[in-house]
Scaffold this motif. Structure first.
Motif, PDB file in Angstrom:
ATOM      1  N   UNK A   1       0.867  -1.186   0.000  1.00  8.98           N
ATOM      2  CA  UNK A   1       0.000   0.000   0.000  1.00  8.98           C
ATOM      3  C   UNK A   1       0.898   1.228   0.000  1.00  8.98           C
ATOM      4  N   UNK A   2       0.504   2.234  -0.770  1.00  4.59           N
ATOM      5  CA  UNK A   2       1.269   3.477  -0.815  1.00  4.59           C
ATOM      6  C   UNK A   2       1.408   4.003  -2.217  1.00  4.59           C
ATOM      7  N   UNK A   3       2.396   4.882  -2.405  1.00  7.52           N
ATOM      8  CA  UNK A   3       2.613   5.497  -3.699  1.00  7.52           C
ATOM      9  C   UNK A   3       3.210   4.507  -4.692  1.00  7.52           C
ATOM     10  N   UNK A   4       2.748   4.606  -5.925  1.00  6.98           N
ATOM     11  CA  UNK A   4       3.333   3.866  -7.031  1.00  6.98           C
ATOM     12  C   UNK A   4       3.140   4.694  -8.299  1.00  6.98           C
ATOM     13  N   UNK A   5       3.856   4.314  -9.355  1.00  7.35           N
ATOM     14  CA  UNK A   5       3.885   5.104 -10.582  1.00  7.35           C
ATOM     15  C   UNK A   5       3.658   4.222 -11.797  1.00  7.35           C
ATOM     16  N   UNK A   6       3.031   4.819 -12.817  1.00 10.48           N
ATOM     17  CA  UNK A   6       2.812   4.087 -14.056  1.00 10.48           C
ATOM     18  C   UNK A   6       2.801   5.068 -15.218  1.00 10.48           C
ATOM     19  N   UNK A   7       3.204   4.597 -16.401  1.00  7.51           N
ATOM     20  CA  UNK A   7       3.113   5.462 -17.581  1.00  7.51           C
ATOM     21  C   UNK A   7       1.648   5.711 -17.962  1.00  7.51           C
ATOM     22  N   UNK A   8       1.419   6.757 -18.720  1.00  5.83           N
ATOM     23  CA  UNK A   8       0.085   7.054 -19.225  1.00  5.83           C
ATOM     24  C   UNK A   8      -0.301   5.961 -20.221  1.00  5.83           C
ATOM     25  N   UNK A   9      -1.548   5.517 -20.141  1.00  6.50           N
ATOM     26  CA  UNK A   9      -2.041   4.490 -21.059  1.00  6.50           C
ATOM     27  C   UNK A   9      -3.343   3.924 -20.561  1.00  6.50           C
TER      28      UNK A   9
END
Length: 148
Positions: free
Chosen positions: A30-38
């Motif tokens: 649980x927490x912050x995560x990142x992903x590319x736009x799509x």
């Protein structure tokens, strides 16, 4: 249930990559995560068309395809539920070069609002930021010239 077909676009500026920041449950906790736009490829739509549409819908910008990177198969588990995605990955660039000067972009997906930010490649390489889909970190490291 069947795998979901998706398409994502990677934009790189200097030593940073544009990623949407999300907060919540993910396959590593649980927490912050990142992903590319799509997003999800619609029936009858090519994956290359999907990424152009998703950038327009999510952050209101036009992009150009620079090239195809690869395909990832992401099988993951959150709260006991299994997810399965097949993801086409493209290298893209902004049509309007002035977009590279923006520090962040408002991401609108239905009623959900998040922000895409320029995240340091070093933070990703060193594991300081959690990036999805699973396998993207390793893929970008292997692609010479993209993430080295």
């Amino acid at each position: 249930m069947y795998p979901i077909a998706k398409s994502i676009g990677i934009i790189i500026k200097d030593d940073k990559i544009l990623l949407e920041e999300q907060d919540g449950k993910h396959s590593k906790g649980i927490g912050l995560y990142y992903r590319p736009i799509g997003g999800t490829i619609e029936f009858g739509e090519k994956s290359s068309e999907t990424i152009i549409r998703e950038y327009k819908e999510e952050i209101a910008v036009d992009i150009l395809l620079k090239g195809y990177i690869s395909c990832l198969e992401n099988i993951f588990r959150i709260d006991g539920s299994i997810g399965h995605e097949v993801i086409q990955i493209y290298l893209v660039e902004f049509k309007n070069v002035a977009q590279y000067q923006k520090e962040s972009f408002k991401v609108v997906e239905g009623s959900k609002i998040t922000y895409a930010k320029w995240i340091s490649k070093k933070d990703i390489i060193e594991g300081k930021k959690i990036i999805y889909p699973n396998g993207l970190h390793e893929l970008l490291l292997k692609k010479k010239g993209l993430f080295s």
